[in-house]
Design an enzyme around this catalytic site. Sequence first.
Site, PDB file in Angstrom:
ATOM      1  N   PHE A 149       0.819  -1.221   0.000  1.00  0.00           N
ATOM      2  CA  PHE A 149       0.000   0.000   0.000  1.00  0.00           C
ATOM      3  C   PHE A 149       0.851   1.269   0.000  1.00  0.00           C
ATOM      4  O   PHE A 149       0.388   2.329  -0.393  1.00  0.00           O
ATOM      5  CB  PHE A 149      -0.936   0.012   1.230  1.00  0.00           C
ATOM      6  CG  PHE A 149      -0.255   0.465   2.494  1.00  0.00           C
ATOM      7  CD1 PHE A 149      -0.143   1.828   2.789  1.00  0.00           C
ATOM      8  CD2 PHE A 149       0.304  -0.439   3.389  1.00  0.00           C
ATOM      9  CE1 PHE A 149       0.506   2.264   3.942  1.00  0.00           C
ATOM     10  CE2 PHE A 149       0.955  -0.017   4.524  1.00  0.00           C
ATOM     11  CZ  PHE A 149       1.060   1.334   4.801  1.00  0.00           C
ATOM     12  N   LYS A 173      -1.024  -6.952  -9.342  1.00  0.00           N
ATOM     13  CA  LYS A 173      -1.995  -7.099  -8.247  1.00  0.00           C
ATOM     14  C   LYS A 173      -1.627  -6.037  -7.208  1.00  0.00           C
ATOM     15  O   LYS A 173      -0.747  -6.241  -6.368  1.00  0.00           O
ATOM     16  CB  LYS A 173      -1.889  -8.517  -7.663  1.00  0.00           C
ATOM     17  CG  LYS A 173      -3.143  -9.049  -6.974  1.00  0.00           C
ATOM     18  CD  LYS A 173      -3.678  -8.194  -5.865  1.00  0.00           C
ATOM     19  CE  LYS A 173      -2.926  -8.323  -4.568  1.00  0.00           C
ATOM     20  NZ  LYS A 173      -3.379  -7.342  -3.539  1.00  0.00           N
ATOM     21  N   GLU A 176      -4.976  -3.713  -2.033  1.00  0.00           N
ATOM     22  CA  GLU A 176      -6.428  -3.471  -2.028  1.00  0.00           C
ATOM     23  C   GLU A 176      -6.792  -2.213  -1.233  1.00  0.00           C
ATOM     24  O   GLU A 176      -7.919  -1.765  -1.246  1.00  0.00           O
ATOM     25  CB  GLU A 176      -7.184  -4.701  -1.507  1.00  0.00           C
ATOM     26  CG  GLU A 176      -6.782  -5.196  -0.117  1.00  0.00           C
ATOM     27  CD  GLU A 176      -5.583  -6.148  -0.116  1.00  0.00           C
ATOM     28  OE1 GLU A 176      -4.565  -5.837  -0.759  1.00  0.00           O
ATOM     29  OE2 GLU A 176      -5.675  -7.181   0.583  1.00  0.00           O
ATOM     30  N   ARG A 177      -5.766  -1.637  -0.541  1.00  0.00           N
ATOM     31  CA  ARG A 177      -6.077  -0.444   0.268  1.00  0.00           C
ATOM     32  C   ARG A 177      -6.026   0.828  -0.567  1.00  0.00           C
ATOM     33  O   ARG A 177      -6.686   1.809  -0.229  1.00  0.00           O
ATOM     34  CB  ARG A 177      -5.102  -0.340   1.434  1.00  0.00           C
ATOM     35  CG  ARG A 177      -5.347  -1.442   2.437  1.00  0.00           C
ATOM     36  CD  ARG A 177      -4.348  -1.383   3.560  1.00  0.00           C
ATOM     37  NE  ARG A 177      -3.826  -2.720   3.818  1.00  0.00           N
ATOM     38  CZ  ARG A 177      -2.686  -2.958   4.447  1.00  0.00           C
ATOM     39  NH1 ARG A 177      -1.956  -1.967   4.880  1.00  0.00           N
ATOM     40  NH2 ARG A 177      -2.289  -4.181   4.648  1.00  0.00           N
ATOM     41  N   SER A 226       5.377  -6.970   3.327  1.00  0.00           N
ATOM     42  CA  SER A 226       5.934  -7.308   4.636  1.00  0.00           C
ATOM     43  C   SER A 226       6.718  -8.619   4.562  1.00  0.00           C
ATOM     44  O   SER A 226       6.474  -9.457   3.676  1.00  0.00           O
ATOM     45  CB  SER A 226       4.801  -7.411   5.656  1.00  0.00           C
ATOM     46  OG  SER A 226       3.873  -8.389   5.218  1.00  0.00           O
ATOM     47  N   CYS A 281       9.531   1.855   3.593  1.00  0.00           N
ATOM     48  CA  CYS A 281      10.453   0.764   3.930  1.00  0.00           C
ATOM     49  C   CYS A 281      11.865   1.295   4.111  1.00  0.00           C
ATOM     50  O   CYS A 281      12.732   0.596   4.610  1.00  0.00           O
ATOM     51  CB  CYS A 281      10.431  -0.310   2.871  1.00  0.00           C
ATOM     52  SG  CYS A 281      11.084   0.290   1.334  1.00  0.00           S
ATOM     53  N   GLU A 385       8.981  -3.983  13.035  1.00  0.00           N
ATOM     54  CA  GLU A 385       8.733  -2.864  12.131  1.00  0.00           C
ATOM     55  C   GLU A 385       7.383  -2.265  12.527  1.00  0.00           C
ATOM     56  O   GLU A 385       6.345  -2.910  12.375  1.00  0.00           O
ATOM     57  CB  GLU A 385       8.682  -3.371  10.687  1.00  0.00           C
ATOM     58  CG  GLU A 385       8.464  -2.261   9.689  1.00  0.00           C
ATOM     59  CD  GLU A 385       8.327  -2.777   8.257  1.00  0.00           C
ATOM     60  OE1 GLU A 385       7.597  -3.771   8.032  1.00  0.00           O
ATOM     61  OE2 GLU A 385       8.928  -2.166   7.369  1.00  0.00           O
TER      62      GLU A 385
HETATM   63  P1  NAD Z   1       1.558  -6.626   2.987  1.00  0.00           P
HETATM   64  O1  NAD Z   1       2.605  -7.671   3.051  1.00  0.00           O
HETATM   65  O2  NAD Z   1       0.435  -6.680   3.950  1.00  0.00           O
HETATM   66  O3  NAD Z   1       0.862  -6.643   1.522  1.00  0.00           O
HETATM   67  C1  NAD Z   1       1.615  -6.622   0.352  1.00  0.00           C
HETATM   68  C2  NAD Z   1       0.827  -7.334  -0.747  1.00  0.00           C
HETATM   69  O4  NAD Z   1       0.617  -8.695  -0.374  1.00  0.00           O
HETATM   70  C3  NAD Z   1      -0.541  -6.734  -1.000  1.00  0.00           C
HETATM   71  O5  NAD Z   1      -0.775  -6.685  -2.396  1.00  0.00           O
HETATM   72  C4  NAD Z   1      -1.491  -7.694  -0.299  1.00  0.00           C
HETATM   73  O6  NAD Z   1      -2.750  -7.786  -0.937  1.00  0.00           O
HETATM   74  C5  NAD Z   1      -0.764  -9.010  -0.390  1.00  0.00           C
HETATM   75  N1  NAD Z   1      -1.040  -9.884   0.770  1.00  0.00           N
HETATM   76  C6  NAD Z   1      -1.275  -9.475   2.052  1.00  0.00           C
HETATM   77  N2  NAD Z   1      -1.493 -10.550   2.842  1.00  0.00           N
HETATM   78  C7  NAD Z   1      -1.372 -11.644   2.056  1.00  0.00           C
HETATM   79  C8  NAD Z   1      -1.471 -13.043   2.303  1.00  0.00           C
HETATM   80  N3  NAD Z   1      -1.732 -13.541   3.522  1.00  0.00           N
HETATM   81  N4  NAD Z   1      -1.288 -13.875   1.264  1.00  0.00           N
HETATM   82  C9  NAD Z   1      -1.019 -13.412   0.040  1.00  0.00           C
HETATM   83  N5  NAD Z   1      -0.927 -12.097  -0.251  1.00  0.00           N
HETATM   84  C10 NAD Z   1      -1.084 -11.221   0.742  1.00  0.00           C
HETATM   85  O7  NAD Z   1       2.309  -5.217   3.037  1.00  0.00           O
HETATM   86  P2  NAD Z   1       1.667  -3.764   3.146  1.00  0.00           P
HETATM   87  O8  NAD Z   1       1.128  -3.568   4.520  1.00  0.00           O
HETATM   88  O9  NAD Z   1       0.784  -3.492   1.987  1.00  0.00           O
HETATM   89  O10 NAD Z   1       2.974  -2.871   2.946  1.00  0.00           O
HETATM   90  C11 NAD Z   1       3.831  -2.518   3.986  1.00  0.00           C
HETATM   91  C12 NAD Z   1       5.017  -3.468   4.052  1.00  0.00           C
HETATM   92  O11 NAD Z   1       5.728  -3.436   2.818  1.00  0.00           O
HETATM   93  C13 NAD Z   1       6.035  -3.052   5.099  1.00  0.00           C
HETATM   94  O12 NAD Z   1       6.491  -4.206   5.759  1.00  0.00           O
HETATM   95  C14 NAD Z   1       7.156  -2.419   4.288  1.00  0.00           C
HETATM   96  O13 NAD Z   1       8.432  -2.461   4.873  1.00  0.00           O
HETATM   97  C15 NAD Z   1       7.112  -3.270   3.073  1.00  0.00           C
HETATM   98  N6  NAD Z   1       7.759  -2.596   1.951  1.00  0.00           N
HETATM   99  C16 NAD Z   1       8.998  -3.039   1.600  1.00  0.00           C
HETATM  100  C17 NAD Z   1       9.670  -2.420   0.575  1.00  0.00           C
HETATM  101  C18 NAD Z   1      11.027  -2.884   0.179  1.00  0.00           C
HETATM  102  O14 NAD Z   1      11.492  -2.459  -0.860  1.00  0.00           O
HETATM  103  N7  NAD Z   1      11.687  -3.755   0.909  1.00  0.00           N
HETATM  104  C19 NAD Z   1       9.071  -1.339  -0.103  1.00  0.00           C
HETATM  105  C20 NAD Z   1       7.801  -0.929   0.279  1.00  0.00           C
HETATM  106  C21 NAD Z   1       7.150  -1.579   1.316  1.00  0.00           C
END
Ligand code: NAD
Length: 500
Positions: A149, A173, A176-177, A226, A281, A385
Site C-alpha cells: 500500500f 496485483k 487493495e487499500r 511485509s 520501507c 517494524e
Molecule cells: P503486505 O505484506 O500486507 O501486503 C503486500 C501485498 O501482499 C498486498 O498486495 C497484499 O494484498 C498481499 N497480501 C497481504 N497478505 C497476504 C497473504 N496472507 N497472502 C497473500 N498475499 C497477501 O504489506 P503492506 O502492509 O501493503 O505494505 C507494507 C510493508 O511493505 C512493510 O512491511 C514495508 O516495509 C514493506 N515494503 C517493503 C519495501 C522494500 O522495498 N523492501 C518497499 C515498500 C514496502
Amino acid sequence: MTTLTHYIAGTHTRGSADRSQPVFNPATGEAEKEVILASEQDVNDAVAAAKAAWPEWSKTPSLRRARILDKFKAILWERADQLAEAISAEHGKTHDDALGEVTRGLEVVEFATAAPTLLKGEFSESVGTGVDTHSIRQSLGVVAGITPFNFPAMVPMWMFPVALACGNTFVLKPSERDPSASLLIADWLTEAGLPEGVFNVLQGDKVAVDGLLHHPDVKAISFVGSTPIAQYIHITGITNGKRVQALGGAKNHMIIMPDADLDMAANALMGAAFGSAGERCMAISVAVPVTDAVADALVERLVPKIEALKIGPAADRTSEMGPVVTKQAQEKILGYIDAGEQAGAKLVVDGRTFKQQMQGYENGYYVGGTLFDHVTPDMSIYRDEIFGPVLSMVRRNSYQDAVDLIHGHEYANGTAVFTRDGDTARAFSQDIEVGMVGINVPIPVPMAFHSFGGWKASIFGDHAMHGMEGVRFYTRIKTTTTRWPSGQRSDPQFTMPTLG
Ligand code: NAD
C-alpha cells in the site's frame, strides 16, 4: 459509491467476483469507494490475456516498445498532479510526498526507455575455427507484480516498465487499500499505445495472490510487502517453478557520530522518520547516537521539531505529515507506543495525544510524531517494524557497538551514518551488512539506473529491483553457437568439442 475494477485485456471489468471491500480515505476515515476482489476465474482471465499478448509483444522491436514507454512517461509528467491526488486520497500521504513518489517511479520508466541498449547482447567471433557465438537476453512470458500500500504508483513502476521493456507481459496485483493509481496507470499505458493484454490489473487479496502463485503460465513474480508475506511468496513461487524476487520489511538504523553536523543530522532524522508518517520501507526508525552527549544534543534538537510537525490531510498543502493508512494501522502503532512505555523506554514525545482539529478530518487516522529514548534491543518497539511515525533512540558508546547493534537485527534494508570522518564513512560503507547505505544521506533509495534491494530478512530471492538487476530478472540468457558450411568437412567426433 465508486467501484474500482480490474483492467483485463484493455477493458475495465468487474470480472466474475462477487466480493468487494471498502476503500477508505485515511484523512477523513470515510469509506469513499469499494474495490472488487478477484476470484480464481478472474486470475485465469488476466493471465490468459497476458499470455495471448506475449508472442507479438515479445517480438515487437525493442525500440518500438521503448517509444510506447516514452509516450507513457510524457503522460505521467503531464498528469503527475492527478496521480498524486489519487494516491493521497487513499494512502493519506501529503501531496508533495505523493508527487515525489510519482517522480521516482517515472525515473524507472525513463530508465526502461533505454531498452534497445539494455538488451544488447554479446558476440564472440571465431570461438572455434569458423565458429561464432552470440548471447541474447529474451523475455520470460507472463510476469506478475504484487505490491504494497505504501507506494501504490512507485513500487509497481519499479517492476512493469522494465518487464515490458524486456518484452514480457504483465499482471499487476496492487494493494487493495489504495487501488486507484493502478487503474490510472493502465489507462495511460493504453493511451500511450500499449497493445491490449500487455498490462493488466487484477484487484484482490490472498485469493488473487495465490491464484498467480499457482498459475502455470506465470513465469516470474515480483513482490514488495511485509517480510512474512515475502517469505511465503518466495517459497510458494519457487516451489511452483517460478522466478521470484520478494522484498520484505525493514528497521533502518542511522548512526550519528560525535563529529557529525548535528543540525544536519536532526533535520535528516525528521524527514526520514516522520515523512510519509513513517510508512516507508526506507524510513529511519532507529537513531543510534554514539555517546550520551550526542544523544542529549539530538533530543534537544528533535523535541521542538517533532512537537511543531504540521499533521493534516493532503488537501491542506502545508501539511508535513498525513494520517496513517487504516484504522487498524493506527491502532497497531498506538499499541506499540503503549508497549514501549510499559517496557521502560523513555517516552520523550507522545504521539498518542495528537487530536486532529481541522473540521471534517477529526475522524482521520492520525498519529502524532513520537520519540522514545533509552530504547534497548529486547523491546518490541526496537525489534518490530512499527511502520508509523515512531522514532526509537538506542544509545551506544562506540562506533563498533553501533555497528554490532545493526548487525544483530534481522532486517537489513537501508542504513545511514552521519559523520565528517572519511575513514569511518568508508569502513561503514564497506563493512556494514545492509543492502542500501547512506553516508550523510538518510534515505539512500538508489536511482532507477541502480538497483533497489536490501539484505537478510528484507529480501528473498537473488535479484534486486530495477536497474540492470531488473533487466536480468525479467530476461533469460540464450547463447547460440554458429558454424556455416564453408567447404570444411570433418569426420564424426565423439569426444567433447574443444578448440584443441
Ligand atoms: P503486505 O505484506 O500486507 O501486503 C503486500 C501485498 O501482499 C498486498 O498486495 C497484499 O494484498 C498481499 N497480501 C497481504 N497478505 C497476504 C497473504 N496472507 N497472502 C497473500 N498475499 C497477501 O504489506 P503492506 O502492509 O501493503 O505494505 C507494507 C510493508 O511493505 C512493510 O512491511 C514495508 O516495509 C514493506 N515494503 C517493503 C519495501 C522494500 O522495498 N523492501 C518497499 C515498500 C514496502
